[in-house]
Design a protein around this motif. Structure first.
Motif, PDB file in Angstrom:
ATOM      1  N   ARG A  89       1.265  -1.459 -41.399  1.00 49.40           N
ATOM      2  CA  ARG A  89       0.803  -2.596 -42.201  1.00 49.40           C
ATOM      3  C   ARG A  89       1.198  -2.448 -43.681  1.00 49.40           C
ATOM      4  NH1 ARG A  89       0.464  -7.672 -42.760  1.00 49.40           N
ATOM      5  NH2 ARG A  89      -1.320  -8.463 -43.894  1.00 49.40           N
ATOM      6  N   ASP A 118      -8.252  -7.249 -44.218  1.00 54.49           N
ATOM      7  CA  ASP A 118      -6.872  -7.542 -43.843  1.00 54.49           C
ATOM      8  C   ASP A 118      -6.371  -6.524 -42.817  1.00 54.49           C
ATOM      9  OD1 ASP A 118      -4.085  -8.746 -44.296  1.00 54.49           O
ATOM     10  OD2 ASP A 118      -3.779  -6.644 -44.846  1.00 54.49           O
ATOM     11  N   TRP A 122      -5.390  -7.528 -39.049  1.00 52.55           N
ATOM     12  CA  TRP A 122      -4.006  -7.288 -38.657  1.00 52.55           C
ATOM     13  C   TRP A 122      -3.955  -6.335 -37.461  1.00 52.55           C
ATOM     14  CZ3 TRP A 122      -0.908  -3.069 -38.111  1.00 52.55           C
ATOM     15  CH2 TRP A 122       0.445  -3.326 -37.943  1.00 52.55           C
ATOM     16  N   SER A 123      -4.806  -5.309 -37.474  1.00 52.83           N
ATOM     17  CA  SER A 123      -4.849  -4.334 -36.379  1.00 52.83           C
ATOM     18  C   SER A 123      -5.292  -4.979 -35.075  1.00 52.83           C
ATOM     19  CB  SER A 123      -5.792  -3.184 -36.735  1.00 52.83           C
ATOM     20  OG  SER A 123      -5.345  -2.513 -37.897  1.00 52.83           O
ATOM     21  N   LYS A 125      -4.796  -8.078 -34.221  1.00 56.05           N
ATOM     22  CA  LYS A 125      -3.645  -8.849 -33.739  1.00 56.05           C
ATOM     23  C   LYS A 125      -2.590  -7.920 -33.153  1.00 56.05           C
ATOM     24  CE  LYS A 125      -0.145 -12.242 -35.122  1.00 56.05           C
ATOM     25  NZ  LYS A 125       0.755 -11.748 -34.135  1.00 56.05           N
ATOM     26  N   TRP A 126      -2.349  -6.799 -33.803  1.00 50.36           N
ATOM     27  CA  TRP A 126      -1.376  -5.815 -33.322  1.00 50.36           C
ATOM     28  C   TRP A 126      -1.756  -5.355 -31.918  1.00 50.36           C
ATOM     29  CZ3 TRP A 126      -1.589  -0.553 -32.076  1.00 50.36           C
ATOM     30  CH2 TRP A 126      -0.366   0.130 -32.068  1.00 50.36           C
TER      31      TRP A 126
END
Length: 146
Positions: A89, A118, A122-123, A125-126
């Motif tokens: 990220r 964030d 983001w994690s 979604k990853w």
């Protein structure tokens, strides 16, 4: 590579700040004549305890999911996943330490609430992109945006 020093100034702590600047200045000017930049601003609150308490178990859930589909016998732990997520990220810098180049990751303990939110989002979604489901705490929406 530019090294940054970040300090939190508390009321009445001018002596500590002056000492830190003097030490850094001596180190800096030993290798260059470039001027130093000093920036002063309002301290952003760091990530919350709730965010930290969620992020580490989330890393373990992702590690467990990855371990369940690994074909080569590699076993990941939550620190491995933490490092992978932060590096992917936010990237990392390479720092020479005692003649060896070592990757330096941003520290999640130094992130503010918005940065940690964030990273968590983001994690998630990853992990979802890899087909893994991560359990969300019931109060996530309460603390994620505070």
């Amino acid at each position: 590579m530019t090294e940054r020093v970040v300090m939190t100034l508390r009321k009445g702590d001018w002596h500590g700040v002056r000492h830190a600047i003097e030490c850094y200045q001596d180190k800096h000017f030993a290798t260059t004549d470039r001027p130093l930049e000093v920036t002063i601003g309002e301290n952003e609150p760091r990530r919350t305890d709730a965010q930290n308490r969620y992020f580490w178990p989330m890393c373990q859930q992702i590690a467990d999911s990855l371990n369940s589909v690994q074909q080569d016998g590699t076993i990941f732990n939550k620190q491995d996943i933490h490092d992978r997520l932060v590096a992917e990220r936010y990237g990392y810098v390479e720092k020479a330490i005692a003649g060896m180049v070592v990757p330096q990751l941003p520290k999640t303990s130094r992130m503010d609430k918005a940065q940690m939110t964030d990273l968590i989002e983001w994690s998630l979604k990853w992990a979802a992109d890899l087909g893994f489901t991560v359990m969300m705490p019931a109060d996530y929406s309460d603390w994620a945006r505070q």
